[in-house]
Motif scaffolding. Structure first.
Motif, PDB file in Angstrom:
ATOM      1  N   UNK A   1     -21.989  42.123  44.897  1.00 41.40           N
ATOM      2  CA  UNK A   1     -20.779  42.062  45.718  1.00 41.40           C
ATOM      3  C   UNK A   1     -20.968  41.117  46.900  1.00 41.40           C
ATOM      4  N   UNK A   2     -22.076  41.245  47.602  1.00 40.90           N
ATOM      5  CA  UNK A   2     -22.330  40.370  48.749  1.00 40.90           C
ATOM      6  C   UNK A   2     -22.516  38.928  48.292  1.00 40.90           C
ATOM      7  N   UNK A   3     -23.167  38.732  47.174  1.00 38.98           N
ATOM      8  CA  UNK A   3     -23.388  37.377  46.668  1.00 38.98           C
ATOM      9  C   UNK A   3     -22.062  36.707  46.313  1.00 38.98           C
ATOM     10  N   UNK A   4     -21.219  37.412  45.600  1.00 38.84           N
ATOM     11  CA  UNK A   4     -19.959  36.821  45.160  1.00 38.84           C
ATOM     12  C   UNK A   4     -18.944  36.684  46.284  1.00 38.84           C
ATOM     13  N   UNK A   5     -18.868  37.663  47.163  1.00 41.84           N
ATOM     14  CA  UNK A   5     -17.851  37.633  48.206  1.00 41.84           C
ATOM     15  C   UNK A   5     -18.333  36.993  49.492  1.00 41.84           C
ATOM     16  N   UNK A   6     -19.600  37.014  49.766  1.00 41.06           N
ATOM     17  CA  UNK A   6     -20.104  36.378  50.972  1.00 41.06           C
ATOM     18  C   UNK A   6     -20.087  34.870  50.871  1.00 41.06           C
ATOM     19  N   UNK A   7     -20.331  34.356  49.681  1.00 38.72           N
ATOM     20  CA  UNK A   7     -20.371  32.912  49.516  1.00 38.72           C
ATOM     21  C   UNK A   7     -18.981  32.277  49.507  1.00 38.72           C
ATOM     22  N   UNK A   8     -17.955  33.025  49.231  1.00 36.65           N
ATOM     23  CA  UNK A   8     -16.615  32.438  49.219  1.00 36.65           C
ATOM     24  C   UNK A   8     -16.168  32.091  50.618  1.00 36.65           C
TER      25      UNK A   8
ATOM     26  N   UNK B   1     -17.991  30.458  52.818  1.00 39.47           N
ATOM     27  CA  UNK B   1     -18.540  29.174  53.220  1.00 39.47           C
ATOM     28  C   UNK B   1     -17.776  28.030  52.561  1.00 39.47           C
ATOM     29  N   UNK B   2     -17.965  26.887  53.130  1.00 42.59           N
ATOM     30  CA  UNK B   2     -17.361  25.697  52.547  1.00 42.59           C
ATOM     31  C   UNK B   2     -17.954  25.449  51.165  1.00 42.59           C
ATOM     32  N   UNK B   3     -17.125  24.903  50.330  1.00 40.55           N
ATOM     33  CA  UNK B   3     -17.564  24.640  48.960  1.00 40.55           C
ATOM     34  C   UNK B   3     -18.428  23.381  48.964  1.00 40.55           C
ATOM     35  N   UNK B   4     -19.646  23.539  48.524  1.00 40.34           N
ATOM     36  CA  UNK B   4     -20.600  22.434  48.481  1.00 40.34           C
ATOM     37  C   UNK B   4     -20.895  22.138  47.019  1.00 40.34           C
ATOM     38  N   UNK B   5     -20.624  20.897  46.584  1.00 39.58           N
ATOM     39  CA  UNK B   5     -20.916  20.566  45.172  1.00 39.58           C
ATOM     40  C   UNK B   5     -22.396  20.796  44.848  1.00 39.58           C
ATOM     41  N   UNK B   6     -22.633  21.394  43.697  1.00 39.76           N
ATOM     42  CA  UNK B   6     -24.004  21.644  43.272  1.00 39.76           C
ATOM     43  C   UNK B   6     -24.553  22.979  43.724  1.00 39.76           C
ATOM     44  N   UNK B   7     -23.831  23.711  44.604  1.00 36.97           N
ATOM     45  CA  UNK B   7     -24.286  25.022  45.051  1.00 36.97           C
ATOM     46  C   UNK B   7     -23.387  26.107  44.462  1.00 36.97           C
ATOM     47  N   UNK B   8     -23.803  27.325  44.662  1.00 44.64           N
ATOM     48  CA  UNK B   8     -23.068  28.455  44.088  1.00 44.64           C
ATOM     49  C   UNK B   8     -21.637  28.479  44.601  1.00 44.64           C
ATOM     50  N   UNK B   9     -21.427  28.104  45.841  1.00 47.36           N
ATOM     51  CA  UNK B   9     -20.082  28.178  46.416  1.00 47.36           C
ATOM     52  C   UNK B   9     -19.088  27.311  45.641  1.00 47.36           C
ATOM     53  N   UNK B  10     -19.571  26.252  45.006  1.00 47.11           N
ATOM     54  CA  UNK B  10     -18.678  25.386  44.233  1.00 47.11           C
ATOM     55  C   UNK B  10     -18.236  26.057  42.932  1.00 47.11           C
ATOM     56  N   UNK B  11     -19.003  27.015  42.457  1.00 48.95           N
ATOM     57  CA  UNK B  11     -18.681  27.686  41.193  1.00 48.95           C
ATOM     58  C   UNK B  11     -17.714  28.852  41.377  1.00 48.95           C
ATOM     59  N   UNK B  12     -17.616  29.363  42.590  1.00 45.72           N
ATOM     60  CA  UNK B  12     -16.789  30.545  42.833  1.00 45.72           C
ATOM     61  C   UNK B  12     -15.360  30.139  43.159  1.00 45.72           C
ATOM     62  N   UNK B  13     -14.403  31.025  42.914  1.00 48.81           N
ATOM     63  CA  UNK B  13     -13.002  30.705  43.212  1.00 48.81           C
ATOM     64  C   UNK B  13     -12.765  30.578  44.716  1.00 48.81           C
ATOM     65  N   UNK B  14     -11.748  29.828  45.065  1.00 44.30           N
ATOM     66  CA  UNK B  14     -11.413  29.669  46.485  1.00 44.30           C
ATOM     67  C   UNK B  14     -10.760  30.933  47.007  1.00 44.30           C
ATOM     68  N   UNK B  15     -10.583  30.988  48.325  1.00 44.21           N
ATOM     69  CA  UNK B  15      -9.937  32.152  48.926  1.00 44.21           C
ATOM     70  C   UNK B  15      -8.516  32.317  48.416  1.00 44.21           C
ATOM     71  N   UNK B  16      -7.798  31.203  48.232  1.00 44.48           N
ATOM     72  CA  UNK B  16      -6.429  31.283  47.732  1.00 44.48           C
ATOM     73  C   UNK B  16      -6.392  31.846  46.317  1.00 44.48           C
TER      74      UNK B  16
END
Length: 124
Positions: free
Chosen positions: A34-41, A43-58
């Motif tokens: 839960x923290x991994x999936x929701x905490x990373x959303x 942060x800004x989406x950085x190509x090549x990192x996990x944040x780029x793979x997760x859906x945006x806030x919208x």
């Protein structure tokens, strides 16, 4: 000589240890995922990192305000639902498990299995 699995104290201890291990594993999987999936959303989406793979806030129907102050507590919502609430649930589960579920097992002398302890001359 009796096998360890025949001893009711050993059998109960093994069952209780299994329940505790499963509860711990469930809490760990919930908190980490839960923290991994929701905490990373957040942060800004950085190509090549996990944040780029997760859906945006919208895409997740979330606002920036919901990340910072749910219920006016001043902590991120992922920390509330991923850490605080599971801890509270674990405290209640631990209290129930210790005070209601676990029972005392009779001592060996109460079960008549300690003859060899009382009289060392008696051997199996």
């Amino acid at each position: 000589m009796a096998e360890p699995d025949d001893d009711p104290v050993y059998r109960d201890s093994k069952r209780e240890a299994l329940i505790i291990l499963l509860a711990w594993a469930a809490c760990m999987v919930w908190s980490v995922s839960y923290c991994y999936l929701n905490g990373y959303t957040r942060h800004d989406r950085v190509p090549g990192e996990v944040s780029a793979l997760l859906p945006t806030l919208d895409q997740r129907d979330r606002t920036l305000e919901s990340l910072t102050t749910p219920f006016g507590l001043g902590i991120p919502d992922w920390a509330l639902w991923g850490i605080v609430v599971p801890w509270i649930v674990c405290v209640f589960f631990s209290a129930w498990f210790c005070f209601v579920y676990m029972t005392d097992d009779p001592e060996p002398q109460d079960r008549g299995e300690d003859e060899h302890l009382v009289n060392p001359a008696v051997e199996d």
